[in-house]
Write a protein that holds these residues in place. Structure first.
Motif, mmCIF file in Angstrom:
data_model
loop_
_atom_site.group_PDB
_atom_site.id
_atom_site.type_symbol
_atom_site.label_atom_id
_atom_site.label_comp_id
_atom_site.label_asym_id
_atom_site.label_seq_id
_atom_site.Cartn_x
_atom_site.Cartn_y
_atom_site.Cartn_z
ATOM 1 N N HIS A 198 0.828 -1.204 0.000
ATOM 2 C CA HIS A 198 0.000 0.000 0.000
ATOM 3 C C HIS A 198 0.867 1.260 0.000
ATOM 4 N N ARG A 218 -10.214 -2.895 1.181
ATOM 5 C CA ARG A 218 -11.445 -2.359 0.578
ATOM 6 C C ARG A 218 -11.154 -1.598 -0.712
ATOM 7 N N SER A 219 -10.004 -1.876 -1.331
ATOM 8 C CA SER A 219 -9.675 -1.173 -2.570
ATOM 9 C C SER A 219 -10.585 -1.613 -3.710
ATOM 10 N N ARG A 220 -10.661 -0.779 -4.710
ATOM 11 C CA ARG A 220 -11.440 -1.035 -5.938
ATOM 12 C C ARG A 220 -12.949 -1.110 -5.673
ATOM 13 N N GLN A 221 -13.401 -0.441 -4.608
ATOM 14 C CA GLN A 221 -14.832 -0.391 -4.292
ATOM 15 C C GLN A 221 -15.398 1.023 -4.424
ATOM 16 N N GLY A 222 -14.598 1.964 -4.910
ATOM 17 C CA GLY A 222 -15.061 3.341 -5.073
ATOM 18 C C GLY A 222 -15.057 4.153 -3.792
ATOM 19 N N THR A 267 -12.930 7.455 -4.084
ATOM 20 C CA THR A 267 -13.649 8.440 -4.902
ATOM 21 C C THR A 267 -14.828 9.030 -4.149
ATOM 22 N N GLU A 293 -1.174 4.877 -10.636
ATOM 23 C CA GLU A 293 -2.396 4.833 -11.442
ATOM 24 C C GLU A 293 -3.670 4.734 -10.608
ATOM 25 N N PRO A 294 -3.684 3.991 -9.491
ATOM 26 C CA PRO A 294 -4.918 3.987 -8.689
ATOM 27 C C PRO A 294 -5.336 5.391 -8.236
ATOM 28 N N SER A 295 -4.395 6.185 -7.751
ATOM 29 C CA SER A 295 -4.742 7.547 -7.328
ATOM 30 C C SER A 295 -5.061 8.441 -8.518
ATOM 31 N N GLY A 314 -6.586 7.483 -11.111
ATOM 32 C CA GLY A 314 -7.970 7.137 -11.434
ATOM 33 C C GLY A 314 -8.963 7.867 -10.556
ATOM 34 N N ASN A 332 -11.775 10.673 -11.617
ATOM 35 C CA ASN A 332 -13.168 10.581 -11.169
ATOM 36 C C ASN A 332 -13.645 11.864 -10.502
#
Length: 174
Positions: A35, A104-108, A111, A139-141, A143, A147
């Protein structure tokens, strides 16, 4: 005008000021090497405690700062998000940052929490824009920034090791 640190709620989340008792839960996130790959190193417990102490000082000085992110249903500590003042190219900017537990990543969640904070900064604090400092490879941040309606404004060295960061920016109403 100095405001008090807010408590914000979204459909799934409660955002509230960080407190000393959040240290253990925050440290579980900030000590995770995967992380923290976009930071100079995973944090020690002392660094996580100092992170919260700086947030509390930021509330007192500016009336805003990083907020704890909790699941509204379970109360689970999910990370932190919010505005801070960052010095960028000799200008004080309001920077919006986020860090959510890998569980809990990739759950919005980042954002959803960051949008609530962005809207608060614009509507209550009256800022005309906010930025986010993000390493180009994060890239995750990036994204999350997209958003939020942000685009890359410029690049600048930043942080303790002066890594080159993309400076993402969104205007109020943008």
């Amino acid at each position: 005008m100095v405001l008090s640190a807010p408590v914000l709620e979204t459909q799934r989340l409660r955002l509230r000021p960080l407190v000393a008792s959040d240290a253990e839960a925050l440290h579980r996130i900030q000590s995770d090497p995967e992380h923290m790959r976009f930071y100079p190193h995973p944090f020690s417990m002392e660094e996580s405690v100092a992170w919260i102490e700086r947030a509390v000082e930021h509330y007192a000085k500016h009336g805003f700062g990083l907020l704890a992110v909790e699941d509204r249903t379970t109360g689970e500590f999910l990370g932190n998000v919010g505005p801070t003042v960052q010095r960028v190219d000799d200008v004080d900017e309001i920077e919006l940052g986020w860090s959510i537990t890998p569980d809990r990543s990739r759950q919005g969640i980042a954002t959803e929490a960051a949008k609530a904070c962005r809207d608060h900064v614009f509507e209550v604090m009256g800022a005309d824009h906010v930025i986010s400092l993000i390493l180009p490879e994060n890239e995750p941040s990036a994204g999350v920034a997209r958003n939020l309606g942000m685009t890359v404004w410029k690049q600048t060295p930043h942080g303790s090791v002066q890594w080159l960061h993309d400076v993402w920016r969104v205007e109020h109403g943008g």
